[in-house]
Design a protein around this motif. Structure first.
Motif, short mmCIF file in Angstrom:
data_model
loop_
_atom_site.label_atom_id
_atom_site.label_comp_id
_atom_site.label_asym_id
_atom_site.label_seq_id
_atom_site.Cartn_x
_atom_site.Cartn_y
_atom_site.Cartn_z
N THR A 454 0.84 -1.19 0.00
CA THR A 454 0.00 0.00 0.00
C THR A 454 0.88 1.24 0.00
N GLY A 455 0.67 2.10 -0.95
CA GLY A 455 1.48 3.31 -1.13
C GLY A 455 1.18 3.86 -2.51
N THR A 456 2.05 4.70 -3.03
CA THR A 456 1.86 5.21 -4.38
C THR A 456 2.51 4.27 -5.39
N VAL A 457 2.14 4.47 -6.66
CA VAL A 457 2.78 3.70 -7.72
C VAL A 457 4.28 3.96 -7.73
N GLY A 458 4.67 5.23 -7.57
CA GLY A 458 6.09 5.57 -7.57
C GLY A 458 6.84 4.92 -6.43
N ASN A 460 6.16 2.04 -5.02
CA ASN A 460 6.33 0.63 -5.33
C ASN A 460 7.42 0.41 -6.37
N LEU A 461 7.46 1.27 -7.39
CA LEU A 461 8.47 1.09 -8.44
C LEU A 461 9.87 1.40 -7.93
N ALA A 471 12.22 10.69 -14.32
CA ALA A 471 12.57 10.16 -15.64
C ALA A 471 12.83 8.66 -15.56
N ASP A 472 13.50 8.20 -14.50
CA ASP A 472 13.76 6.77 -14.34
C ASP A 472 12.45 6.00 -14.22
N LEU A 473 11.53 6.51 -13.41
CA LEU A 473 10.25 5.83 -13.23
C LEU A 473 9.46 5.79 -14.53
N ASP A 474 9.47 6.91 -15.26
CA ASP A 474 8.76 6.94 -16.54
C ASP A 474 9.36 5.95 -17.53
N ALA A 512 8.75 -4.11 -13.18
CA ALA A 512 9.25 -2.74 -13.38
C ALA A 512 10.16 -2.34 -12.23
N ARG A 513 9.84 -2.77 -11.02
CA ARG A 513 10.71 -2.51 -9.87
C ARG A 513 12.07 -3.17 -10.08
N ALA A 514 12.07 -4.41 -10.59
CA ALA A 514 13.33 -5.11 -10.86
C ALA A 514 14.12 -4.40 -11.97
N TYR A 515 13.41 -3.85 -12.95
CA TYR A 515 14.07 -3.12 -14.03
C TYR A 515 14.87 -1.94 -13.49
N LEU A 516 14.34 -1.29 -12.46
CA LEU A 516 15.01 -0.12 -11.86
C LEU A 516 16.10 -0.51 -10.86
N SER A 517 16.12 -1.76 -10.44
CA SER A 517 17.08 -2.18 -9.42
C SER A 517 18.51 -1.96 -9.90
#
Length: 604
Positions: A454-458, A460-461, A471-474, A512-517
């Motif tokens: 529970t939180g925002t999309v950002g 979680n990502l 920009a990274d999140l987008d 998507a979270r793993a992509y940013l890791s």
């Protein structure tokens, strides 16, 4: 035997006047607020209504007097007073709207601070040795996190209210007569300046008070755990003297804090009373410059009804909640104290992915050396003397029937499961027994059951990369095909309620979270099983383009075909090679190919 008479073995944080804390807290605070622009915008819209309300009250009172009562038009006067009443009554829905948006800021802050406090405590505990245990963690997880949450909520409310209410009131004073600002602004500014001068020393006093509280709690914990040793060694009196010193220190810091609170109260009196007194004294001067009786009454209304209450609340919040928030955030977000027994920097392992020596050939991304894993003594091994090398940047697919050991393999590589025999290395480092923080820097594991919170999309990502910017999140949203889901949830600032997401949507968020890791190795343990083939292909291709190494437990044959190499686990002898090579060498893979696709499939 141990003795609790010794002081805390951690290196104490150097004392500062608050400027160091500001430098440490401001960057993460900016990132936190930047990810919640939508919440801030909605909060600002509600605050604009409050600003209009503050303006209308004094303006209506002034015109009710000048154009109504003094002009003999009672009906007009009552209409103006009715407008003022409507403005006052509109405060209820405004407050409701403000509090509805406030939760979008305070709850993610609390969740983030809890995660940070737990990570910090776990990191200290992983270092081991005397002092490695973080006994102040309980204070951070309970008292300090709640202080930060409540202080932040109070600060947002009061800052917002003061800025917009003061804007409405000052614009109202200017609209009535510019001379009113000449009288009111100087004492207001003087009181506010005196108050702001107390903020830094008060923050320093608050910081020392919290440090004294933690030191006293730590000493009590150590003493209670070593009561038998203290009695046996005869060091009880010394421990008692140390406890008395810590109590005295805590009392002294509380007295200093109380003195600064008294100074703050004086500043509050100056700012809260001088403007009204100045306005009363200046009435003849104002009347001589054409200020009407209604304008004077409107000015008093602005001061008594809007400006001074907002200033009083602001100064109270900044003086108490603001100082506490700065200090607590610095305690939680700042660098963890280093135990004296921690290994010297030269003895620590090289950075993940780095070569072991200058000029040395880089180690493989993953290396298994004769790895055997059995669940229990005498049980048949799930993996038996497995050797495997995965090059850096390679894309490997792992296939095999259910229960053959695919998930076991990913857990071994991730370091969450220790082998019965052999060695598992990631980027040249053995993973068995390694601390959680070090493992997180080496690899990211995405299981079949995706974790969202529970939180925002950002939030979680960015869970695995807190410093990710917009920009990274987008980019992650675009590469993983999350745009429809993100737009449905209200953008990156939109709320995520895990129970309302499908299994496929949860997996997309986790991918998507793993992509940013920042970890160089990604392990997907059937992490795309709930996606349709097109979404799975898009996700795996995006993760394969990401710098680093990708290991996928394949759910469909298409995952194996996309990989650079395929590892087939059949319980007898593992086979590894390209899709075409494994088709020729592995009967099981040929059977799986026919089962998945109806006929053998070769790479296009």
């Amino acid at each position: 035997m141990t003795s609790a008479s010794a002081g805390d073995t951690r290196t104490p944080a150097p004392a500062d006047d608050g400027s160091g804390a500001l430098r440490r807290v401001v960057p993460p605070a900016r990132r936190f607020l930047a990810r919640r622009k939508g919440v801030l915008a909605r909060l600002g819209l509600w605050s604009l209504v409050e600003s209009a309300q503050a303006f209308l009250v004094g303006f209506a009172v002034a015109h009710a007097v000048d154009e109504g009562f003094l002009a003999g038009d009672t009906r007009r006067a009552l209409l103006w007073l009715a407008a003022a009443l409507v403005a006052v009554l509109s405060g209820a829905p405004v407050v409701r709207g403000v509090f509805a948006q406030l939760a979008g800021l305070t709850e993610p802050l609390r969740d983030g601070l809890v995660r940070r406090a737990v990570d910090r405590s776990m990191a200290l505990a992983a270092l081991g040795g005397p002092g490695g245990t973080d006994r102040a963690a309980v204070s951070r997880l309970t008292n300090q996190v709640e202080i930060a949450r409540d202080s932040f909520a109070g600060l947002v409310l009061t800052l917002r209210s003061f800025v917009f209410t003061a804007a409405g009131a000052l614009i109202g004073l200017l609209s009535l007569h510019p001379a009113l600002l000449v009288v009111v602004l100087p004492p207001l500014a003087a009181g506010l300046a005196l108050f702001l001068a107390t903020l830094r020393p008060m923050a320093a006093a608050q910081r020392r008070a919290l440090a004294a509280d933690e030191a006293l709690g730590d000493h009590a914990t150590r003493s209670r755990a070593a009561l038998r040793d203290l009695t046996a060694c005869g060091t009880g009196p010394e421990t008692e003297r140390r406890g008395a010193e810590l109590v005295a220190e805590a009392a002294a810091t509380a007295r200093v804090l109380a003195r600064w609170a008294a100074v703050r109260t004086t500043a509050l009196g100056v700012a809260g009373n001088l403007p009204l007194l100045a306005l009363l004294v200046a009435v003849p001067w104002l009347r001589g410059r054409g200020v009407t009786a209604g304008a004077l009454l409107g000015a008093f209304t602005y001061l008594a009804q809007s400006l001074l209450p907002a200033l009083h609340t602001l100064m109270t919040a900044l003086g108490a909640a603001g100082a506490r928030l700065l200090v607590v955030l610095d305690r939680i977000l700042g660098p963890a104290p280093v135990p004296e027994t921690a290994p010297a920097p030269a003895a620590r392992a090289p950075a993940p992915g780095g070569p072991s020596a200058p000029g040395a050939r880089p180690a493989p991304a993953v290396e298994l050396r004769s790895v055997t894993l059995s669940y229990g003594v005498g049980a048949e091994p799930v993996l038996d003397s497995l050797d495997l090398r995965v090059a850096r940047g390679e894309h490997l697919a792992v296939v095999g029937p259910s229960g053959i050991g695919k998930s076991t393999l990913t857990r071994l590589v991730a370091g969450t499961l220790a082998p019965s025999g052999g060695e598992v290395r990631v980027a040249g480092h053995a993973v068995t027994g390694r601390a959680a923080a070090e493992l997180a820097a080496l690899r990211t594991l995405v299981p079949q059951e995706a974790y969202v919170f529970t939180g925002t999309v950002g939030d979680n990502l960015a869970y695995l990369r807190p410093d990710a910017d917009r920009a990274d999140l987008d980019a992650a949203v675009r590469e993983l095909g999350l745009r429809p889901l993100v737009e449905r949830l209200g953008g990156l600032d939109g709320p995520v309620r895990p129970a309302e997401l499908t299994h496929a949507e949860r997996q997309l968020v986790a991918l998507a979270r793993a992509y940013l890791s920042p970890a160089p190795l990604l392990l997907l343990d059937e992490a795309t099983c709930h996606l349709d083939p097109a979404a799975e292909a898009l996700a795996e291709e995006a993760l394969a383009r990401r710098p680093g190494t990708l290991v996928v437990v394949a759910h469909r044959l298409s995952s194996a075909v996309r990989a650079d190499r395929v590892l087939v686990l059949d319980g007898v002898a593992a086979v590894c090679g390209t899709h075409e090579e494994v088709l020729d060498r592995s009967p099981l893979y040929r059977d799986l190919t026919g089962h998945w696709h109806g006929q053998p499939l070769r790479r296009p």
